[in-house]
Design a protein around this motif. Structure first.
Motif, PDB file in Angstrom:
ATOM      1  N   ILE A  68       9.894  -2.649  39.053  1.00 40.92           N
ATOM      2  CA  ILE A  68       8.799  -1.672  38.954  1.00 40.92           C
ATOM      3  C   ILE A  68       9.348  -0.297  39.300  1.00 40.92           C
ATOM      4  N   ASP A  69       9.148   0.645  38.392  1.00 42.43           N
ATOM      5  CA  ASP A  69       9.589   2.016  38.609  1.00 42.43           C
ATOM      6  C   ASP A  69       8.469   2.756  39.341  1.00 42.43           C
ATOM      7  N   GLU A  70       8.696   3.097  40.615  1.00 43.87           N
ATOM      8  CA  GLU A  70       7.671   3.738  41.452  1.00 43.87           C
ATOM      9  C   GLU A  70       7.200   5.061  40.837  1.00 43.87           C
ATOM     10  N   VAL A  79       4.804   4.408  38.033  1.00 40.96           N
ATOM     11  CA  VAL A  79       3.491   4.000  38.559  1.00 40.96           C
ATOM     12  C   VAL A  79       2.728   5.234  39.037  1.00 40.96           C
ATOM     13  N   GLU A  80       3.413   6.112  39.743  1.00 40.85           N
ATOM     14  CA  GLU A  80       2.781   7.326  40.257  1.00 40.85           C
ATOM     15  C   GLU A  80       2.273   8.197  39.109  1.00 40.85           C
ATOM     16  N   GLN A  81       3.106   8.352  38.068  1.00 40.70           N
ATOM     17  CA  GLN A  81       2.705   9.171  36.915  1.00 40.70           C
ATOM     18  C   GLN A  81       1.531   8.542  36.163  1.00 40.70           C
ATOM     19  N   LEU A  82       1.565   7.223  36.010  1.00 41.86           N
ATOM     20  CA  LEU A  82       0.462   6.535  35.349  1.00 41.86           C
ATOM     21  C   LEU A  82      -0.835   6.681  36.150  1.00 41.86           C
ATOM     22  N   THR A  83      -0.701   6.577  37.477  1.00 46.86           N
ATOM     23  CA  THR A  83      -1.864   6.733  38.354  1.00 46.86           C
ATOM     24  C   THR A  83      -2.443   8.136  38.224  1.00 46.86           C
ATOM     25  N   LYS A  84      -1.550   9.147  38.269  1.00 46.60           N
ATOM     26  CA  LYS A  84      -2.011  10.530  38.114  1.00 46.60           C
ATOM     27  C   LYS A  84      -2.687  10.735  36.768  1.00 46.60           C
ATOM     28  N   GLY A  85      -2.098  10.162  35.724  1.00 42.59           N
ATOM     29  CA  GLY A  85      -2.683  10.288  34.382  1.00 42.59           C
ATOM     30  C   GLY A  85      -4.059   9.650  34.314  1.00 42.59           C
ATOM     31  N   LEU A  86      -4.199   8.470  34.907  1.00 44.40           N
ATOM     32  CA  LEU A  86      -5.482   7.761  34.917  1.00 44.40           C
ATOM     33  C   LEU A  86      -6.536   8.565  35.681  1.00 44.40           C
ATOM     34  N   ILE A  87      -6.112   9.076  36.847  1.00 45.28           N
ATOM     35  CA  ILE A  87      -7.042   9.865  37.667  1.00 45.28           C
ATOM     36  C   ILE A  87      -7.444  11.132  36.929  1.00 45.28           C
ATOM     37  N   SER A  88      -6.454  11.821  36.330  1.00 43.49           N
ATOM     38  CA  SER A  88      -6.781  13.076  35.637  1.00 43.49           C
ATOM     39  C   SER A  88      -7.674  12.826  34.432  1.00 43.49           C
ATOM     40  N   HIS A  89      -7.618  11.624  33.873  1.00 45.25           N
ATOM     41  CA  HIS A  89      -8.468  11.288  32.729  1.00 45.25           C
ATOM     42  C   HIS A  89      -9.925  11.053  33.164  1.00 45.25           C
TER      43      HIS A  89
END
Length: 115
Positions: free
Chosen positions: A20-22, A25-35
């Motif tokens: 798992i690339d941390e 995961v962080e970028q995906l989380t930020k993208g999900l939150i910003s969406h």
């Protein structure tokens, strides 16, 4: 012999998972939150406004209920005054009748008839 069905169901699962690339995961989380965050913030703001409007509405309803209660009190007082006037008129009529009867009895006494 040990067949393919005899192996543990968990065996080999850990090895099959990629690392798992941390950062990913962080970028995906930020993208999900910003969406979703702007919509959620708009919803929160709309709910706050709705709640404030409900409070104002409840206060207005309380004031209107108080006005109706006051109106009912005024109607009750009005009915009471009307009733008092009715009984006052009855008393005036009784007094007039008593005065008339007193006059008649006085005249009868003067005429010499004792009652």
């Amino acid at each position: 012999g040990v067949g393919p069905g005899d192996a543990s169901p968990d065996e080999g699962v850990v090895e099959d998972l990629p690392l798992i690339d941390e950062k990913a995961v962080e970028q995906l989380t930020k993208g999900l939150i910003s969406h979703y965050l702007p919509d959620l913030q708009r919803s929160k703001s709309a709910l706050q406004e709705l709640t404030q409007n409900q409070v104002v509405l409840l206060e207005t309803l309380e004031q209107e209920i108080t006005k109706f209660r006051e109106c009912n009190s005024i109607l009750d007082i009005d009915a009471l005054f009307s009733e008092a006037k009715h009984y006052h008129n009855k008393l005036v009529n009784i007094r007039n009748e008593m005065m008339m009867l007193h006059e008649k009895t006085s005249k009868l006494k003067v005429s010499g008839i004792n009652i």
